[in-house]
Scaffold this active site. Structure first.
Site, mmCIF file in Angstrom:
data_model
loop_
_atom_site.group_PDB
_atom_site.id
_atom_site.type_symbol
_atom_site.label_atom_id
_atom_site.label_comp_id
_atom_site.label_asym_id
_atom_site.label_seq_id
_atom_site.Cartn_x
_atom_site.Cartn_y
_atom_site.Cartn_z
ATOM 1 N N TYR A 34 -4.287 0.208 -4.212
ATOM 2 C CA TYR A 34 -4.275 -0.429 -2.896
ATOM 3 C C TYR A 34 -4.184 0.612 -1.779
ATOM 4 O O TYR A 34 -4.911 0.541 -0.783
ATOM 5 C CB TYR A 34 -3.097 -1.402 -2.836
ATOM 6 C CG TYR A 34 -2.961 -2.190 -1.571
ATOM 7 C CD1 TYR A 34 -3.833 -3.234 -1.276
ATOM 8 C CD2 TYR A 34 -1.931 -1.927 -0.675
ATOM 9 C CE1 TYR A 34 -3.693 -3.986 -0.117
ATOM 10 C CE2 TYR A 34 -1.776 -2.673 0.480
ATOM 11 C CZ TYR A 34 -2.661 -3.695 0.754
ATOM 12 O OH TYR A 34 -2.514 -4.423 1.908
ATOM 13 N N LYS A 59 -7.047 1.242 1.086
ATOM 14 C CA LYS A 59 -6.760 1.055 2.505
ATOM 15 C C LYS A 59 -6.898 2.358 3.293
ATOM 16 O O LYS A 59 -7.313 2.339 4.465
ATOM 17 C CB LYS A 59 -5.365 0.464 2.685
ATOM 18 C CG LYS A 59 -5.236 -0.970 2.181
ATOM 19 C CD LYS A 59 -6.234 -1.911 2.854
ATOM 20 C CE LYS A 59 -5.942 -3.370 2.557
ATOM 21 N NZ LYS A 59 -6.929 -4.278 3.192
#
Length: 305
Positions: free
Chosen positions: A158, A162
């Site tokens: 993640y 991002k």
């Protein structure tokens, strides 16, 4: 204050059946934009459309998991077929597969990268092609995270996705500037299905469900609130009032909005002829390494009981 009017504009919001994505779609529709709602659950997507249309807005659902070029084309084509054009893309769709590095499988990594990073890339590419063909500019709003800005324990996949999204926003802002297409990353913090699993926030999220508002130390100090608190940034960035805003990473949550810095050099040292390992070992403790950068999202600061 200038009035934000998006009448005549058309938006696609990925992952907008619930949570932050739904709040973004509702905010765009409430300011006049027609919206393509996207989710992988047909019932959830249709319910989101119903909430928008019953409030007087325009919306349709497109049920498809983002990640592939085919999915991106379906979303853009749906906007054009239903409403004649595409002006705004919000890449909100996401999943979590949290594990520490030594326990994370290839599938855990690939699933998150495909949805977040590749999904942002494929949807933004398809949208950029359409917006450039229209020749009237447009808006790409890429959804980032504090984990991508600072890292977060157990979120290799993640955090990487991002961080890549923020980097793509900076790159695309340069590439699409001549076409009058703005590109920004947003960094929202809100009570969602993702954040309510964080133990320190769980009691406050539960209290919110019971009708109790978040306290000021959360809304202001931590910039933590509801999905609706983050939604106002989306119509603003989609409007003419933000035509000069591009290449930025903007945080929002609770009562707080903030501009994130770009990575940059903060300290340097020089050695004639270059650096040997011994010279680096000698200078590091008193120069570059004297004040190392911190990692991770800072722990919330709660008032003393």
């Amino acid at each position: 204050m200038p009035s934000i009017d998006l009448t005549g504009k058309v938006a696609v919001v990925t992952g907008s059946g619930r949570g932050l994505g739904l709040a973004y779609a509702q905010a765009l529709a409430s300011h006049g934009a027609a919206v393509v709602v996207n989710d992988i659950d047909e019932a959830v997507a249709e319910q989101a459309v119903k909430t928008i249309t019953e409030a007087g807005g325009k919306a349709v659902a497109e049920v498809v998991p983002v990640g592939t070029s085919e999915a991106a084309d379906r979303l853009v084509n749906r906007a054009v077929e239903e409403f004649g054009r595409l002006d705004v893309l919000v890449t909100n769709a996401g999943i979590l597969r949290d594990k520490v590095l030594w326990k994370m499988s290839d599938d855990d990594f690939d699933a998150v990268i495909t949805t977040h990073l590749k999904g942002t890339f494929t949807c933004a590419r398809a949208a950029a092609v359409r917006m450039r063909e229209q020749g009237e500019g447009g808006t790409l709003i890429l959804v980032g995270s504090p984990a991508g800005q600072r890292g977060n324990f157990g979120q290799t996949n993640y955090s990487a996705a991002k961080a890549g999204i923020a980097a793509m926003a900076r790159t695309w802002a340069m590439e699409l500037g001549r076409a009058n297409i703005t590109v920004n990353a947003i960094v929202p913090i809100a009570a969602t299905a993702m954040t309510e699993t964080i133990p320190v926030f769980a009691p406050y999220v539960e209290a919110l469900r019971e009708g109790k508002p978040f306290p000021d130390f959360l809304r202001k100090g931590e910039g933590f609130g509801t999905p609706e608190d983050c939604a106002g940034l989306i119509p603003f960035l989609a409007s003419e009032a933000a035509r000069g805003v591009t290449g930025q990473a903007i945080g929002i949550g609770g009562d707080k909005v903030a501009l994130w810095s770009h990575p940059q050099e903060i300290k340097a040292a020089y050695a004639d002829g270059g650096w040997t390992p011994e010279a680096l070992a000698d200078v590091w403790p008193t120069s570059l390494g004297a004040e190392p950068q911190t990692v991770g999202v800072p722990a919330p600061k709660f008032p003393e009981a």
